[in-house]
Design a protein around this motif. Sequence first.
Motif, mmCIF file in Angstrom:
data_model
loop_
_atom_site.group_PDB
_atom_site.id
_atom_site.type_symbol
_atom_site.label_atom_id
_atom_site.label_comp_id
_atom_site.label_asym_id
_atom_site.label_seq_id
_atom_site.Cartn_x
_atom_site.Cartn_y
_atom_site.Cartn_z
ATOM 1 N N MET A 54 25.166 36.437 4.893
ATOM 2 C CA MET A 54 25.948 36.521 3.789
ATOM 3 C C MET A 54 24.975 36.218 2.590
ATOM 4 S SD MET A 54 29.187 34.174 2.499
ATOM 5 C CE MET A 54 28.216 32.635 2.768
ATOM 6 N N MET A 55 23.772 35.569 2.833
ATOM 7 C CA MET A 55 22.936 35.222 1.673
ATOM 8 C C MET A 55 22.023 36.259 1.610
ATOM 9 S SD MET A 55 23.417 32.230 0.212
ATOM 10 C CE MET A 55 22.073 31.821 -0.606
ATOM 11 N N LEU A 56 21.548 36.909 2.858
ATOM 12 C CA LEU A 56 20.433 37.940 2.497
ATOM 13 C C LEU A 56 20.915 39.363 2.524
ATOM 14 C CD1 LEU A 56 18.119 36.632 5.483
ATOM 15 C CD2 LEU A 56 18.025 36.408 2.874
ATOM 16 N N GLY A 57 22.296 39.705 2.847
ATOM 17 C CA GLY A 57 23.019 41.113 2.714
ATOM 18 C C GLY A 57 22.113 42.028 3.457
ATOM 19 N N SER A 58 21.985 42.993 2.821
ATOM 20 C CA SER A 58 21.088 44.232 3.286
ATOM 21 C C SER A 58 19.884 44.443 2.733
ATOM 22 C CB SER A 58 21.733 45.464 3.159
ATOM 23 O OG SER A 58 21.921 45.942 1.799
ATOM 24 N N SER A 59 19.165 43.221 2.187
ATOM 25 C CA SER A 59 17.897 43.244 1.766
ATOM 26 C C SER A 59 16.836 43.320 2.780
ATOM 27 C CB SER A 59 17.818 41.836 0.671
ATOM 28 O OG SER A 59 17.581 40.678 1.630
ATOM 29 N N ARG A 60 15.670 43.666 2.466
ATOM 30 C CA ARG A 60 14.521 44.029 3.423
ATOM 31 C C ARG A 60 13.505 43.076 2.978
ATOM 32 N NH1 ARG A 60 14.952 49.346 6.065
ATOM 33 N NH2 ARG A 60 13.120 48.683 6.876
ATOM 34 N N PRO A 61 12.917 42.591 4.115
ATOM 35 C CA PRO A 61 11.676 41.786 3.958
ATOM 36 C C PRO A 61 10.448 42.524 3.495
ATOM 37 C CG PRO A 61 12.103 41.991 6.295
ATOM 38 C CD PRO A 61 13.283 42.686 5.357
ATOM 39 N N GLY A 62 9.841 41.919 2.751
ATOM 40 C CA GLY A 62 8.651 42.638 2.116
ATOM 41 C C GLY A 62 8.964 43.267 0.597
ATOM 42 N N ARG A 69 15.487 36.794 -2.593
ATOM 43 C CA ARG A 69 16.545 36.417 -1.744
ATOM 44 C C ARG A 69 16.343 35.430 -0.683
ATOM 45 N NH1 ARG A 69 21.239 41.076 -1.016
ATOM 46 N NH2 ARG A 69 22.683 39.510 -1.619
ATOM 47 N N ARG A 70 15.233 35.828 -0.133
ATOM 48 C CA ARG A 70 14.664 34.882 1.107
ATOM 49 C C ARG A 70 14.341 33.400 0.768
ATOM 50 N NH1 ARG A 70 15.265 39.464 3.255
ATOM 51 N NH2 ARG A 70 15.432 39.877 5.379
ATOM 52 N N SER A 71 13.660 33.510 -0.456
ATOM 53 C CA SER A 71 13.210 32.248 -1.173
ATOM 54 C C SER A 71 14.372 31.337 -1.302
ATOM 55 C CB SER A 71 12.223 32.323 -2.120
ATOM 56 O OG SER A 71 12.703 33.066 -3.086
ATOM 57 N N TYR A 75 16.717 27.499 0.590
ATOM 58 C CA TYR A 75 17.078 26.150 0.152
ATOM 59 C C TYR A 75 18.364 26.046 -0.160
ATOM 60 C CZ TYR A 75 12.130 25.451 -0.304
ATOM 61 O OH TYR A 75 10.877 25.501 -0.037
ATOM 62 N N LYS A 76 19.157 27.273 -0.622
ATOM 63 C CA LYS A 76 20.642 27.204 -0.825
ATOM 64 C C LYS A 76 21.625 27.615 0.242
ATOM 65 C CE LYS A 76 19.820 25.932 -5.209
ATOM 66 N NZ LYS A 76 20.350 24.547 -5.577
ATOM 67 N N SER A 77 21.147 28.194 1.250
ATOM 68 C CA SER A 77 22.208 28.729 2.239
ATOM 69 C C SER A 77 22.995 27.549 2.882
ATOM 70 C CB SER A 77 21.466 29.336 3.329
ATOM 71 O OG SER A 77 20.471 28.667 4.002
ATOM 72 N N PHE A 78 22.775 26.119 2.798
ATOM 73 C CA PHE A 78 23.597 25.225 3.663
ATOM 74 C C PHE A 78 24.661 25.091 2.586
ATOM 75 C CE2 PHE A 78 20.938 23.088 0.242
ATOM 76 C CZ PHE A 78 21.910 22.097 -0.297
ATOM 77 N N GLN A 79 24.908 25.576 1.207
ATOM 78 C CA GLN A 79 26.158 25.445 0.569
ATOM 79 C C GLN A 79 26.802 26.621 0.681
ATOM 80 O OE1 GLN A 79 24.677 25.267 -3.396
ATOM 81 N NE2 GLN A 79 23.882 23.158 -3.309
ATOM 82 N N ALA A 80 26.444 27.650 1.583
ATOM 83 C CA ALA A 80 27.326 28.841 1.774
ATOM 84 C C ALA A 80 28.768 28.651 2.379
ATOM 85 C CB ALA A 80 26.426 30.021 2.259
#
Length: 82
Positions: A54-62, A69-71, A75-80
């Motif tokens: 849900m947090m990262l969606g279709s974003s690609r690393p790099g 989004r990864r950064s 820290y914020k995914s625990f609230q999701a």
Amino acid sequence: MAVSPKLLNAGAQNAVEVAPDQAAFNVAASRYLEMVQTETGYAVVEPGAVERAMMLGSSRPGTLGGEFRRSVAQYKSFQARQ
């Protein structure tokens, strides 16, 4: 429980024979640390696969957006889950 001297190094290429007392200590220490890791997992809210998706969606690393989004998700995914 009897501990064989080679219990900890059975699969290693360059196995070193460990004294039975040291092997028993190593097994006990390993099991204790495993218990601490398990209890820490219960105490600390960790995001699951659904929250990460849900947090990262279709974003690609790099990519700039993907790294941002990864950064934020780090820290914020625990609230999701709320």
